[in-house]
Design a protein around this motif. Structure first.
Motif, mmCIF file in Angstrom:
data_model
loop_
_atom_site.group_PDB
_atom_site.id
_atom_site.type_symbol
_atom_site.label_atom_id
_atom_site.label_comp_id
_atom_site.label_asym_id
_atom_site.label_seq_id
_atom_site.Cartn_x
_atom_site.Cartn_y
_atom_site.Cartn_z
ATOM 1 N N ILE A 18 0.840 -1.202 0.000
ATOM 2 C CA ILE A 18 0.000 0.000 0.000
ATOM 3 C C ILE A 18 0.876 1.253 0.000
ATOM 4 N N LEU A 19 1.942 1.223 0.791
ATOM 5 C CA LEU A 19 2.818 2.378 0.931
ATOM 6 C C LEU A 19 3.592 2.687 -0.348
ATOM 7 N N SER A 20 3.809 1.684 -1.170
ATOM 8 C CA SER A 20 4.573 1.882 -2.404
ATOM 9 C C SER A 20 3.874 2.811 -3.385
ATOM 10 N N GLY A 21 2.567 2.941 -3.262
ATOM 11 C CA GLY A 21 1.803 3.787 -4.170
ATOM 12 C C GLY A 21 1.264 3.056 -5.379
ATOM 13 N N CYS A 22 1.509 1.747 -5.440
ATOM 14 C CA CYS A 22 1.103 0.997 -6.637
ATOM 15 C C CYS A 22 -0.404 0.809 -6.739
ATOM 16 N N VAL A 23 -1.125 0.950 -5.614
ATOM 17 C CA VAL A 23 -2.580 0.770 -5.657
ATOM 18 C C VAL A 23 -3.304 2.103 -5.858
ATOM 19 N N TYR A 24 -2.560 3.183 -5.834
ATOM 20 C CA TYR A 24 -3.174 4.509 -5.928
ATOM 21 C C TYR A 24 -4.009 4.651 -7.194
ATOM 22 N N ARG A 25 -3.464 4.157 -8.295
ATOM 23 C CA ARG A 25 -4.135 4.286 -9.585
ATOM 24 C C ARG A 25 -5.470 3.534 -9.609
ATOM 25 N N LEU A 26 -5.551 2.462 -8.848
ATOM 26 C CA LEU A 26 -6.759 1.640 -8.842
ATOM 27 C C LEU A 26 -7.936 2.348 -8.190
ATOM 28 N N PHE A 27 -7.655 3.342 -7.331
ATOM 29 C CA PHE A 27 -8.715 4.021 -6.597
ATOM 30 C C PHE A 27 -8.937 5.456 -7.064
ATOM 31 N N SER A 28 -8.232 5.865 -8.115
ATOM 32 C CA SER A 28 -8.449 7.203 -8.672
ATOM 33 C C SER A 28 -9.204 7.067 -9.980
ATOM 34 N N SER A 29 -10.160 7.931 -10.199
ATOM 35 C CA SER A 29 -10.933 7.887 -11.435
ATOM 36 C C SER A 29 -10.343 8.875 -12.429
ATOM 37 N N GLY A 41 -7.332 9.769 -2.706
ATOM 38 C CA GLY A 41 -7.670 10.207 -1.360
ATOM 39 C C GLY A 41 -9.122 10.607 -1.202
ATOM 40 N N GLN A 42 -9.826 10.789 -2.319
ATOM 41 C CA GLN A 42 -11.244 11.121 -2.276
ATOM 42 C C GLN A 42 -12.125 9.880 -2.381
ATOM 43 N N ASN A 43 -11.484 8.722 -2.512
ATOM 44 C CA ASN A 43 -12.218 7.466 -2.639
ATOM 45 C C ASN A 43 -12.413 6.863 -1.245
ATOM 46 N N TYR A 44 -13.662 6.576 -0.887
ATOM 47 C CA TYR A 44 -13.965 6.103 0.467
ATOM 48 C C TYR A 44 -13.370 4.717 0.745
ATOM 49 N N ILE A 45 -13.277 3.889 -0.276
ATOM 50 C CA ILE A 45 -12.682 2.563 -0.077
ATOM 51 C C ILE A 45 -11.199 2.707 0.244
ATOM 52 N N TYR A 46 -10.527 3.600 -0.480
ATOM 53 C CA TYR A 46 -9.098 3.850 -0.241
ATOM 54 C C TYR A 46 -8.885 4.404 1.176
ATOM 55 N N ILE A 47 -9.756 5.306 1.590
ATOM 56 C CA ILE A 47 -9.671 5.871 2.942
ATOM 57 C C ILE A 47 -9.870 4.768 3.983
#
Length: 444
Positions: A18-29, A41-47
């Motif tokens: 999670i910390l690597s940032g590799c999942v960031y793209r999966l939760f951004s539209s 950061g605006q995605n409730y699942i990611y939060i």
């Protein structure tokens, strides 16, 4: 070299992913082919994922409460930085978004403290090694899905002439930083192990390819400089005086050549210009905003709040950019803006102490990764000149710095306690060494 007996740690493995940032793209539209439409950061699942991680981390810290409390409460530098940051908020006023980010930054630091209590550095690096393999596979496997996404608003190409590809990462810089770390892990494993594994060379090559495809010039240059500096330090640590002298003389000659030819020529080698995509402007106007609040700064994440009336509005009004910038693009300048002179100096001493600890570890440890922490820190020190990752609230660079600052591993920490105890006993003429010296005495 000590044998590496890897023990799978599910929490460490998951947190590093999670910390690597590799999942960031999966939760951004996205909006069309742009990646900057809605942040993860605006995605409730990611939060929710981060909240769960913090809850588990809190539980893990409570399990090792005495050890971690001794580490943290005995650290004068860290406590002073914390007090300075809180004082900055008291002086500037509280803003909810900034406070949340500061809380996340604190938890990221505590994750670094928790890693210090793991049995040895090998376990951490072996976990990172396996995380790197998994992410590398996913990164290339996702190419058919994300190859059409634009990861660069200027539509630039990489130095190998391809379109920039950051894959499952949220930004090309995140991808570049992670694959730099992965190259260092694999290289350390290969050159420190008597049994050379050809598969490791393949992994180094694939990580370098992923780094080139990401088009992140800063991490690429930082990787080369960090490797060169660490190799020179390795010669000194190994007490190879003649080779070290020759090497550093050649390094000084190389720096002189760069100064004569011009830094812009180096940047052109990686497809960039000397302005570093507008960073020169940000660097030039930074003193103006710093001097408005020089001692305590604007508070952590208090300058670029994104809110109307934020201090950054003054910067946006004079910036020659089409879009509003969200950082001064240097961790050192960001430390000055956020923490002020007092906090920035304290943070600098923390970084210096982390480097000293890594050097001591490289000298005394029998780990196959004994130069790994030093390589990591050199990469961070160099890349922070033109990147603000060290001031982000959930970046792996923050974990690495405070992991080294708090001592790296338990066995090395115990040896350090014994050394301190022996020196103290000899200085007062005692004949008995007290092995029960409190852990807090090793930190200042």
């Amino acid at each position: 070299m000590r044998a590496t007996n890897y023990k799978f740690n599910p929490f460490l493995f998951t947190y590093l992913i999670i910390l690597s940032g590799c999942v960031y793209r999966l939760f951004s539209s996205s909006n069309g082919n742009s990646i900057y439409y809605q942040k993860a950061g605006q995605n409730y699942i990611y939060i929710l994922i981060w909240l769960l991680l913090y809850l588990v981390l809190t539980f893990k810290i409570m399990q090792r409460g005495k050890t971690i409390a001794a580490l943290v409460l005995s650290s004068g530098l860290f406590l002073s930085l914390l007090a300075s940051a809180i004082s900055s908020y008291l002086f500037n006023g509280f803003e909810l978004g900034s406070l949340v980010k500061f809380g996340m930054y604190f938890m990221t630091i505590m994750f670094g403290a928790w890693i210090t209590t793991i049995d040895n550095v090998d376990e951490v690096f072996e976990t990172f090694f396996r995380v790197g393999i998994l992410i590398l596979i996913l990164h290339f496997a996702a190419y058919p899905v994300f190859s059409g996404v634009s990861y660069d608003d200027l539509n630039r190409t990489t130095i190998i002439g391809t379109k920039i590809y950051a894959g499952i990462f949220g930004h090309k810089q995140l991808a570049g930083e992670f694959f730099c770390l992965n190259v260092l892990v694999c290289a350390t494993r290969f050159f420190s192990n008597r049994k050379k594994e050809p598969i490791i060379l393949l992994l180094i090559g694939l990580n370098l390819l992923a780094l080139l495809l990401a088009g992140a010039s800063g991490p690429l240059l930082s990787l080369g400089v960090a490797a060169a500096v660490t190799f020179g330090l390795r010669l000194i640590i190994a007490r190879k005086a003649d080779l070290a002298t020759i090497y550093w003389m050649l390094a000084a000659f190389g720096v002189l050549i760069v100064a004569i030819v011009g830094v812009s020529s180096i940047f052109e080698l990686v497809g960039r210009n000397a302005s570093l995509t507008g960073r020169d402007f940000l660097f030039s106007v930074w003193p103006r905003f710093f001097l408005e609040r020089p001692l305590l700064g604007y508070g952590f994440a208090g300058f670029f709040t994104g809110l109307p009336g934020a201090p950054a509005v003054g910067l946006w009004q004079i910036a020659p950019f089409q879009e509003d910038v969200g950082t001064f693009e240097s961790a050192y300048l960001e430390a000055g803006i956020q923490f002020g002179l007092i906090g920035a100096l304290l943070f600098g001493f923390i970084l210096l102490k982390a480097i000293v600890t890594a050097i001591q570890f490289a000298r005394r440890s029998d780990s196959i990764y004994k130069f790994g922490p030093l390589l990591f820190l050199m990469l961070i020190v160099v890349s922070s000149l033109s990147d603000n990752a060290l001031m982000l609230h959930n970046h792996i660079y923050v974990v690495i710095v405070f992991w080294a600052y708090f001592g790296l591993e338990k066995p090395f920490l115990k040896k350090h306690i014994f050394t301190q105890a022996s020196k103290r006993v000899r200085s007062i003429g005692r004949t008995r060494v007290d092995l029960a010296v409190p852990i807090e005495r090793i930190h200042s």
